[in-house]
Design an enzyme around this catalytic site. Structure first.
Site, PDB file in Angstrom:
ATOM      1  N   GLU A 139      -6.840  17.712  13.735  1.00 22.95           N
ATOM      2  CA  GLU A 139      -6.839  16.712  12.660  1.00 22.95           C
ATOM      3  C   GLU A 139      -8.176  16.834  11.960  1.00 22.95           C
ATOM      4  OE1 GLU A 139      -7.593  14.144  10.185  1.00 22.95           O
ATOM      5  OE2 GLU A 139      -8.273  13.039  11.942  1.00 22.95           O
ATOM      6  N   GLY A 188     -11.964  16.144  13.751  1.00 20.22           N
ATOM      7  CA  GLY A 188     -13.294  16.393  13.210  1.00 20.22           C
ATOM      8  C   GLY A 188     -13.239  17.138  11.896  1.00 20.22           C
ATOM      9  N   SER A 189     -14.292  17.894  11.624  1.00 18.89           N
ATOM     10  CA  SER A 189     -14.442  18.549  10.329  1.00 18.89           C
ATOM     11  C   SER A 189     -13.522  19.754  10.193  1.00 18.89           C
ATOM     12  CB  SER A 189     -15.892  19.002  10.133  1.00 18.89           C
ATOM     13  OG  SER A 189     -16.193  20.093  10.980  1.00 18.89           O
ATOM     14  N   CYS A 199     -11.234   9.392   7.899  1.00 14.58           N
ATOM     15  CA  CYS A 199     -10.562  10.613   7.437  1.00 14.58           C
ATOM     16  C   CYS A 199      -9.687  10.343   6.222  1.00 14.58           C
ATOM     17  CB  CYS A 199      -9.702  11.197   8.553  1.00 14.58           C
ATOM     18  SG  CYS A 199     -10.615  11.654  10.030  1.00 14.58           S
ATOM     19  N   THR A 204     -15.187  23.048  11.682  1.00 13.31           N
ATOM     20  CA  THR A 204     -15.052  23.235  13.122  1.00 13.31           C
ATOM     21  C   THR A 204     -13.600  23.492  13.503  1.00 13.31           C
ATOM     22  OG1 THR A 204     -16.947  21.780  13.507  1.00 13.31           O
ATOM     23  CG2 THR A 204     -15.494  22.201  15.375  1.00 13.31           C
TER      24      THR A 204
END
EC number: 1.2.1.71
Length: 488
Positions: A244, A221-222, A278, A225
């Protein structure tokens, strides 16, 4: 609505309300409640109870369940592709490829497990040295919305294969895909408690990450986070954490003979999945001068013909929507901010329908922006930076706190070797799209892109820990005793 799956039983959530919307029509596709902190604890306990039985199965027994899951994915492939398309907005042709990736993950994970975390032995003196691997125990998997089937699958499959049990918290934007995926696991015969589904948003995620009963957490995710999770796990070396977190990925274009091939590769790198991969190119580095001008003119001309359409539109569009109206607004705001700080519009990113999260490709020249924000703009907005020399291009490519993917389009192998040596990224491509990642290779980056826990083929590494043993079938005295020890 029975939105949670805990200990083999579907139950209503007691937490925050979760609504999943079609990003184009805003139709409600799924509605339910997320897991409360008490339900998270219930799921952790269920997983803990299920762990010994699952871990003690033979590897072949676990593989049989995984292969049955692959068969159920194939059986439900059309329904899954439809669900992925309507919930994420990506075109059906692309959703179908995601389901195929989910199916293929099983065989690849088995191969990876045997190669990287299997069992090895050999003689060592009068003993046998044996290397085996054990599962961590109860692991949480936090899934993203851009590949709501494939990317969580990339954690869940190798985790289960290694003997772990899983608490799966999908993105609150794609709960329906997660539910269908879990139902495929149930049909495959996965024992109760081995995989538990915890729908929910931020509060559910906080409760799960903070629960002392988990042995690890795998996240895609981001960066924001991921950084918060990393801080939360600080001082907890007993927990395995795999992150990741995307990137601000550069793609350098050298002066190549085939401009159309370069343009096609740039478009595939920047705008596939509406720029929501991504590894998508965020920064395009183009040489100054007439050749660079010609490349950009051709890129803008071709990109202007690309339309974003609904997931089931016919003929099929290249691009679907971004994930939500909120995401579309944030991207448009980012474009406005860059233009206000000196960027030049080459092709404006537009929202053709105010009530739909459809965005057209955007290309802006940010060469004159004094302090370019080093952020991952997760959508179809490509930032162009002109460069005077190849050394300067490499320096600019590395001018980021991220380090996921980087690419070079060039007819010169010598320049690629120079680029490869100096690039700071976990994925470095030459004359291929940045988005061409393969499950048969590791996937991960450095810097703010992760914490050195590459996924895909290397996911096996963080799903089990090594146990080294010296073994002898009988207890015997050595031929020569250690000095200072007398037994007579």
């Amino acid at each position: 609505m029975n939105s949670l799956y805990i200990a083999g039983v579907w139950q209503d959530g007691q937490g925050e309300v979760v609504n999943s919307l079609n990003p184009v029509t805003q139709q409600v596709l799924w509605s339910g409640r997320g897991a409360s902190a008490a339900q998270v604890e219930q799921a952790v306990q269920a997983a803990r109870q299920a762990f010994p039985g699952w871990a003690l199965l033979s590897l072949d027994q676990r593989i049989a369940v995984l292969e049955a899951f692959a068969a159920r994915l194939k059986h439900h492939a059309d329904a899954l592709a439809q669900c992925i398309g309507e919930e994420t907005g990506k075109p059906l042709w692309e959703s179908a490829t995601e389901v195929t990736s989910m199916v293929n993950k099983i065989a690849i994970s088995v191969q990876s497990y045997r190669e990287r975390t299997g069992e090895k032995s050999g003689p060592l003196g009068d003993a046998t040295a044996v290397l085996r691997h054990k599962p961590h125990g109860v692991v949480a998997v936090f899934g993203p919305y851009n590949f709501p089937g494939h990317l969580p699958n990339g954690h869940i499959v190798p985790a289960l294969l290694a003997g772990n049990v899983v608490l799966f918290k999908p993105s609150e934007l794609t709960p329906k895909v997660a539910e269908l995926t879990v139902k495929c696991w149930i049909e495959a015969g996965l024992p109760a408690g081995v995989l538990n589904l915890l729908q929910g948003g931020r509060e559910t995620g906080i409760a799960l990450a903070a629960n002392p009963g988990i042995d690890g957490l795998f996240f895609t995710g981001s960066s924001r986070t991921g950084n918060a999770l990393h801080q939360q796990f600080a001082g907890r070396p007993d927990k395995i954490l795999a992150l990741e977190m995307g990137g601000n990925n550069p793609l350098i274009v050298d002066q190549v003979q085939d401009i159309d091939a370069a343009v096609y590769t740039i478009i595939q790198s920047a705008f596939i999945s509406a720029g929501q991969r991504c590894t998508c190119a965020r920064r395009l580095l183009v040489p100054e001068g007439d050749w660079g001008d010609a490349l950009l003119a051709r890129l803008v001309g071709v990109s202007a013909t690309i339309e974003a359409g609904a997931f089931d539109q016919q003929p099929a569009p290249f691009m679907g929507s971004v994930i939500s109206l909120e995401a579309a607004r944030a991207l448009l705001d980012a474009q406005r901010n860059l233009l206000a700080n000196g960027a030049l519009t080459l092709l404006e990113m537009r929202q053709p329908q105010p009530g739909a999260a459809l965005l057209t490709p955007g290309i802006i020249d940010v060469s004159a922006v004094p302090e370019r924000p080093d952020e991952e703009l997760f959508g179809p907005l490509l930032q162009v930076i002109r460069y005077a020399g190849f050394d300067a291009a490499i320096a600019e490519a590395n001018a980021t706190r991220y380090g996921l993917a980087a690419g070079l389009l060039s007819d010169s192998e010598a320049r690629y070797q120079q680029f490869w040596l100096h690039s700071r990224a976990g994925i470095v491509n030459w004359n291929k799209p940045l988005t061409g990642a393969a499950s048969s290779a590791p996937f991960g980056g450095v810097g703010a892109s992760g914490n050195h826990r590459a996924s895909a083929y290397y996911a096996a590494d963080y799903c089990a820990y090594p146990v080294a043993s010296l073994e002898a079938g009988s207890l015997t005295l050595p031929a020569t005793l250690t000095p200072g020890i007398r037994l007579s």
